[in-house]
Design a protein around this motif. Sequence first.
Motif, PDB file in Angstrom:
ATOM      1  N   SER A   1       0.814  -1.217   0.000  1.00 12.31           N
ATOM      2  CA  SER A   1       0.000   0.000   0.000  1.00 12.31           C
ATOM      3  C   SER A   1       0.847   1.266   0.000  1.00 12.31           C
ATOM      4  N   GLY A   2       2.156   1.105   0.276  1.00 13.37           N
ATOM      5  CA  GLY A   2       3.033   2.260   0.355  1.00 13.37           C
ATOM      6  C   GLY A   2       3.354   2.667   1.782  1.00 13.37           C
ATOM      7  N   ARG A   3       2.569   2.160   2.729  1.00 12.98           N
ATOM      8  CA  ARG A   3       2.844   2.470   4.139  1.00 12.98           C
ATOM      9  C   ARG A   3       4.172   1.827   4.522  1.00 12.98           C
ATOM     10  N   GLU A   4       4.991   2.564   5.252  1.00 13.14           N
ATOM     11  CA  GLU A   4       6.271   2.041   5.689  1.00 13.14           C
ATOM     12  C   GLU A   4       6.642   2.617   7.039  1.00 13.14           C
ATOM     13  N   GLY A   5       7.600   1.979   7.662  1.00 18.87           N
ATOM     14  CA  GLY A   5       8.043   2.442   8.968  1.00 18.87           C
ATOM     15  C   GLY A   5       9.078   1.508   9.542  1.00 18.87           C
ATOM     16  N   ASP A   6       9.373   1.704  10.808  1.00 16.15           N
ATOM     17  CA  ASP A   6      10.334   0.870  11.514  1.00 16.15           C
ATOM     18  C   ASP A   6       9.618   0.107  12.616  1.00 16.15           C
ATOM     19  N   GLN A   7      10.127  -1.068  12.904  1.00 12.64           N
ATOM     20  CA  GLN A   7       9.574  -1.890  13.978  1.00 12.64           C
ATOM     21  C   GLN A   7      10.704  -2.714  14.582  1.00 12.64           C
ATOM     22  N   PHE A   8      10.475  -3.225  15.783  1.00 11.16           N
ATOM     23  CA  PHE A   8      11.474  -4.133  16.345  1.00 11.16           C
ATOM     24  C   PHE A   8      11.337  -5.487  15.666  1.00 11.16           C
ATOM     25  N   VAL A   9      12.394  -6.282  15.717  1.00 11.05           N
ATOM     26  CA  VAL A   9      12.387  -7.588  15.056  1.00 11.05           C
ATOM     27  C   VAL A   9      11.631  -8.603  15.903  1.00 11.05           C
ATOM     28  N   VAL A  10      11.983  -8.705  17.186  1.00 14.00           N
ATOM     29  CA  VAL A  10      11.271  -9.559  18.126  1.00 14.00           C
ATOM     30  C   VAL A  10      11.056  -8.772  19.405  1.00 14.00           C
ATOM     31  N   GLY A  11      10.033  -9.137  20.137  1.00 11.42           N
ATOM     32  CA  GLY A  11       9.774  -8.449  21.391  1.00 11.42           C
ATOM     33  C   GLY A  11       8.636  -9.114  22.142  1.00 11.42           C
ATOM     34  N   PHE A  12       8.240  -8.460  23.231  1.00 14.76           N
ATOM     35  CA  PHE A  12       7.187  -9.021  24.073  1.00 14.76           C
ATOM     36  C   PHE A  12       6.559  -7.928  24.920  1.00 14.76           C
ATOM     37  N   SER A  13       5.431  -8.277  25.488  1.00 15.80           N
ATOM     38  CA  SER A  13       4.775  -7.444  26.477  1.00 15.80           C
ATOM     39  C   SER A  13       4.141  -8.358  27.519  1.00 15.80           C
ATOM     40  N   PRO A  14       4.453  -8.129  28.796  1.00 19.63           N
ATOM     41  CA  PRO A  14       3.876  -8.966  29.856  1.00 19.63           C
ATOM     42  C   PRO A  14       2.481  -8.464  30.237  1.00 19.63           C
ATOM     43  N   ARG A  15       1.500  -8.778  29.428  1.00 16.09           N
ATOM     44  CA  ARG A  15       0.133  -8.298  29.638  1.00 16.09           C
ATOM     45  C   ARG A  15      -0.576  -9.161  30.688  1.00 16.09           C
ATOM     46  N   LYS A  16      -1.638  -8.620  31.226  1.00 16.78           N
ATOM     47  CA  LYS A  16      -2.361  -9.296  32.307  1.00 16.78           C
ATOM     48  C   LYS A  16      -2.884 -10.673  31.883  1.00 16.78           C
ATOM     49  N   ALA A  17      -3.506 -10.752  30.715  1.00 17.65           N
ATOM     50  CA  ALA A  17      -4.122 -12.009  30.278  1.00 17.65           C
ATOM     51  C   ALA A  17      -3.112 -13.027  29.773  1.00 17.65           C
ATOM     52  N   ALA A  18      -2.011 -12.557  29.205  1.00 16.52           N
ATOM     53  CA  ALA A  18      -1.020 -13.468  28.630  1.00 16.52           C
ATOM     54  C   ALA A  18       0.246 -12.691  28.294  1.00 16.52           C
ATOM     55  N   LEU A  19       1.329 -13.420  28.166  1.00 11.67           N
ATOM     56  CA  LEU A  19       2.541 -12.827  27.607  1.00 11.67           C
ATOM     57  C   LEU A  19       2.302 -12.710  26.106  1.00 11.67           C
ATOM     58  N   THR A  20       2.509 -11.544  25.576  1.00  8.74           N
ATOM     59  CA  THR A  20       2.344 -11.339  24.143  1.00  8.74           C
ATOM     60  C   THR A  20       3.730 -11.304  23.523  1.00  8.74           C
ATOM     61  N   LEU A  21       3.992 -12.223  22.607  1.00 13.84           N
ATOM     62  CA  LEU A  21       5.278 -12.314  21.928  1.00 13.84           C
ATOM     63  C   LEU A  21       5.111 -11.797  20.511  1.00 13.84           C
ATOM     64  N   TYR A  22       5.994 -10.912  20.103  1.00 15.00           N
ATOM     65  CA  TYR A  22       5.914 -10.291  18.780  1.00 15.00           C
ATOM     66  C   TYR A  22       7.048 -10.763  17.884  1.00 15.00           C
ATOM     67  N   GLY A  23       6.750 -10.902  16.606  1.00 13.23           N
ATOM     68  CA  GLY A  23       7.765 -11.195  15.612  1.00 13.23           C
ATOM     69  C   GLY A  23       8.018 -12.665  15.370  1.00 13.23           C
ATOM     70  N   LEU A  24       7.325 -13.557  16.062  1.00 17.85           N
ATOM     71  CA  LEU A  24       7.606 -14.978  15.913  1.00 17.85           C
ATOM     72  C   LEU A  24       6.799 -15.639  14.802  1.00 17.85           C
ATOM     73  N   ASN A  25       5.721 -15.011  14.373  1.00 20.40           N
ATOM     74  CA  ASN A  25       4.947 -15.563  13.262  1.00 20.40           C
ATOM     75  C   ASN A  25       5.703 -15.323  11.968  1.00 20.40           C
ATOM     76  N   SER A  26       5.570 -16.221  11.030  1.00 21.95           N
ATOM     77  CA  SER A  26       6.230 -16.059   9.740  1.00 21.95           C
ATOM     78  C   SER A  26       5.713 -14.810   9.053  1.00 21.95           C
ATOM     79  N   PRO A  27       6.611 -14.017   8.456  1.00 15.74           N
ATOM     80  CA  PRO A  27       6.192 -12.778   7.798  1.00 15.74           C
ATOM     81  C   PRO A  27       5.171 -12.997   6.693  1.00 15.74           C
ATOM     82  N   GLY A  28       5.236 -14.140   5.978  1.00 13.06           N
ATOM     83  CA  GLY A  28       4.313 -14.393   4.875  1.00 13.06           C
ATOM     84  C   GLY A  28       2.930 -14.819   5.331  1.00 13.06           C
ATOM     85  N   GLY A  29       2.723 -14.966   6.630  1.00 11.46           N
ATOM     86  CA  GLY A  29       1.423 -15.362   7.129  1.00 11.46           C
ATOM     87  C   GLY A  29       1.259 -16.862   7.295  1.00 11.46           C
TER      88      GLY A  29
END
Length: 136
Positions: free
Chosen positions: A63-91
Amino acid sequence: MAENLTQPTDADVDAFLDSVPDERRRAEGHALRRLMERVTGQEPVMWGPTMVGFGKEHYRYESGREGDQFVVGFSPRKAALTLYGLNSPGGEPDPLMAQLGPHTTGKSCVYVKRLDAVNADVLERLIRRRLEQAAT
């Protein structure tokens, strides 16, 4: 074009993790920080007020949208630990996910109720695989 709402900050990662109200979730946050720091070889950075990220990459959508993001990360949320970046980029789901242990997934997140219930070796392999993908 709108700027990403989640940006790296100068906030102190340890202070954030120390402020997590639930004792178990707080300990899991510190454990994830140590694991990701060891595996990535990078210092953690707060992204927004609640996400701890490692590494940085630039993305650009069709779509043209772009930006920066971390490669892997997490957030210790109340309901669950949320892990970011572990899913395959292609879905496509990473076959290793079947070996991770109890978890659920969202579009770009992996949710874990208990860190001690997942296979630490598989988690480390998923992090390493994501780092390799980001390097290419």
